[in-house]
Design a protein around this motif. Structure first.
Motif, PDB file in Angstrom:
ATOM      1  N   ASP A 125     -52.020 133.734  28.512  1.00 24.00           N
ATOM      2  CA  ASP A 125     -52.880 132.675  27.968  1.00 24.00           C
ATOM      3  C   ASP A 125     -54.297 133.150  27.675  1.00 24.00           C
ATOM      4  N   ARG A 228     -61.031 128.969  36.062  1.00 18.86           N
ATOM      5  CA  ARG A 228     -60.609 127.737  35.395  1.00 18.86           C
ATOM      6  C   ARG A 228     -59.163 127.431  35.778  1.00 18.86           C
ATOM      7  N   GLN A 230     -55.675 125.697  34.451  1.00 19.43           N
ATOM      8  CA  GLN A 230     -54.957 125.272  33.251  1.00 19.43           C
ATOM      9  C   GLN A 230     -53.721 124.478  33.659  1.00 19.43           C
ATOM     10  N   SER A 250     -59.170 132.049  27.450  1.00 24.85           N
ATOM     11  CA  SER A 250     -58.302 131.087  26.775  1.00 24.85           C
ATOM     12  C   SER A 250     -57.683 131.782  25.576  1.00 24.85           C
ATOM     13  N   LYS A 251     -56.673 131.190  25.016  1.00 21.58           N
ATOM     14  CA  LYS A 251     -56.100 131.739  23.793  1.00 21.58           C
ATOM     15  C   LYS A 251     -57.110 131.692  22.654  1.00 21.58           C
ATOM     16  N   SER A 277     -52.631 124.512  26.635  1.00 21.16           N
ATOM     17  CA  SER A 277     -53.138 125.888  26.655  1.00 21.16           C
ATOM     18  C   SER A 277     -53.285 126.466  25.255  1.00 21.16           C
ATOM     19  N   PRO A 280     -57.201 125.518  22.517  1.00 20.78           N
ATOM     20  CA  PRO A 280     -58.384 126.295  22.098  1.00 20.78           C
ATOM     21  C   PRO A 280     -58.158 127.127  20.842  1.00 20.78           C
TER      22      PRO A 280
END
Length: 325
Positions: A125, A228, A230, A250-251, A277, A280
């Motif tokens: 991710d 973070r 998710q 993030s992605k 996920s 972003p």
């Protein structure tokens, strides 16, 4: 009265020369004019491609970022062939195909190699990104040691079911009813904390009911937003698992890095995904396509909704915005 004439008409009264004249031009003639023009008109409302029956098309989309599970993979966990074929057609036209997945990269796993794309791969991710399936790391963002220590100690104490993912290994405790040697690149461990000998983890993943309740509050207490959490939800918007990552991963962030390396502007990219996920990267790309099997709340926040992963949703997205059938 303003005279109205059709294109090609010979009925023209010279005595009315000084009056304004409106010509009605057939639609087919307008299309012919545009088809012969060297510059086709574009539209600011998001239209990405104008099809005029030309023999060759140069896609405006230069990059497609596509998720695997729930997107390119069917509900059975296998590649949807029509979607893969559409991506390969786009690739043959020069479009970069970036796989963006929560999965890890396993050198012995032929999944990425068999897809046939030489472009960057976003794994975990967005916690780790590779130049290609040859495994050269482009970017890696592990969880800080202070976070990993506390979470893994708690997981040992509370006996959470958890997977601890590193760049080169994935650790589990043996689950109830599980016997025999591990498979799929998994290594069994007696202590999550002891896995820190392998380095710093990229992801901590759990579907343990108690962990789903406790970990978000624990992670919110770490200073400087050092991690973070998710949430992964099913089609009914129910949280099924949680992933803990380094803050800022993030992605979307990984895709931003990939676009910089490839010198491709965000507006020239398209992203396809099915879960929170993926949001972003869907927001980062010029075109964001959400799969029809995505949770309702995810779909409600997207501009384009494709058919499901079992109904050739990826093929629909590629043919709708990039290359025709």
């Amino acid at each position: 009265m303003i005279p109205i004439l059709e294109a090609g008409s010979r009925r023209f009264d010279r005595s009315r020369w000084n009056q304004p004249v409106i010509f009605l031009i057939p639609t087919r003639l307008i299309v012919q004019i545009f088809a012969r023009s060297t510059e086709l008109p574009t539209f600011s409302d998001g239209l990405r491609k104008l099809k005029l029956g030309c023999e060759t098309e140069t896609p405006m989309v230069k990059l497609i970022a596509v998720d695997l599970d729930g997107t390119l993979f069917t509900s059975e966990g296998v590649v949807e062939p029509e979607g893969l074929d559409a991506l390969r057609r786009a690739s043959s036209n020069g479009v970069r195909i970036v796989i963006a997945t929560a999965r890890r990269f396993i050198p012995s796993d032929s999944t990425y190699r068999n897809l046939g794309f030489p472009d960057p791969i976003i794994c975990w991710d967005g916690a780790e990104t590779y130049h290609s399936h040859e495994r050269e790391i482009l970017d890696s963002r592990p969880i800080p040691l202070t976070v990993a220590r506390e979470v893994l100690q708690l997981a040992d104490t509370e006996d959470f079911l958890m997977s601890v993912g590193y760049s080169s290994a994935l650790f589990w405790k043996r689950r109830p009813g599980q016997s025999g040697p591990p498979s799929g690149g998994i290594t069994f461990t007696e202590s999550y904390f002891e896995t820190l000998k392998a380095g710093l983890p990229l992801r901590l993943l759990t579907d343990d009911v108690n962990a789903l309740r406790i970990l978000p509050e624990l992670c919110s207490g770490f200073p400087d937003n050092s991690c973070r959490v998710q949430a992964y939800v099913d089609s009914s918007d129910t949280v099924r698992s949680l992933g803990i990552y380094s803050a800022g991963t993030s992605k979307g962030k990984a895709l931003e890095l990939v676009c910089e390396k490839l010198e491709i502007a965000p507006e020239d990219g398209m992203a396809i995904g099915d879960n929170w996920s993926d949001k972003p990267m869907l927001d980062f790309a010029g075109i964001g396509v959400i799969m029809g099997n995505a949770p309702a709340d995810v779909k409600s926040r997207g501009e384009h909704v494709a058919p499901t992963n079992d109904d050739q949703g990826v093929r629909w997205a590629v043919e709708e915005f990039v290359v025709s059938a």
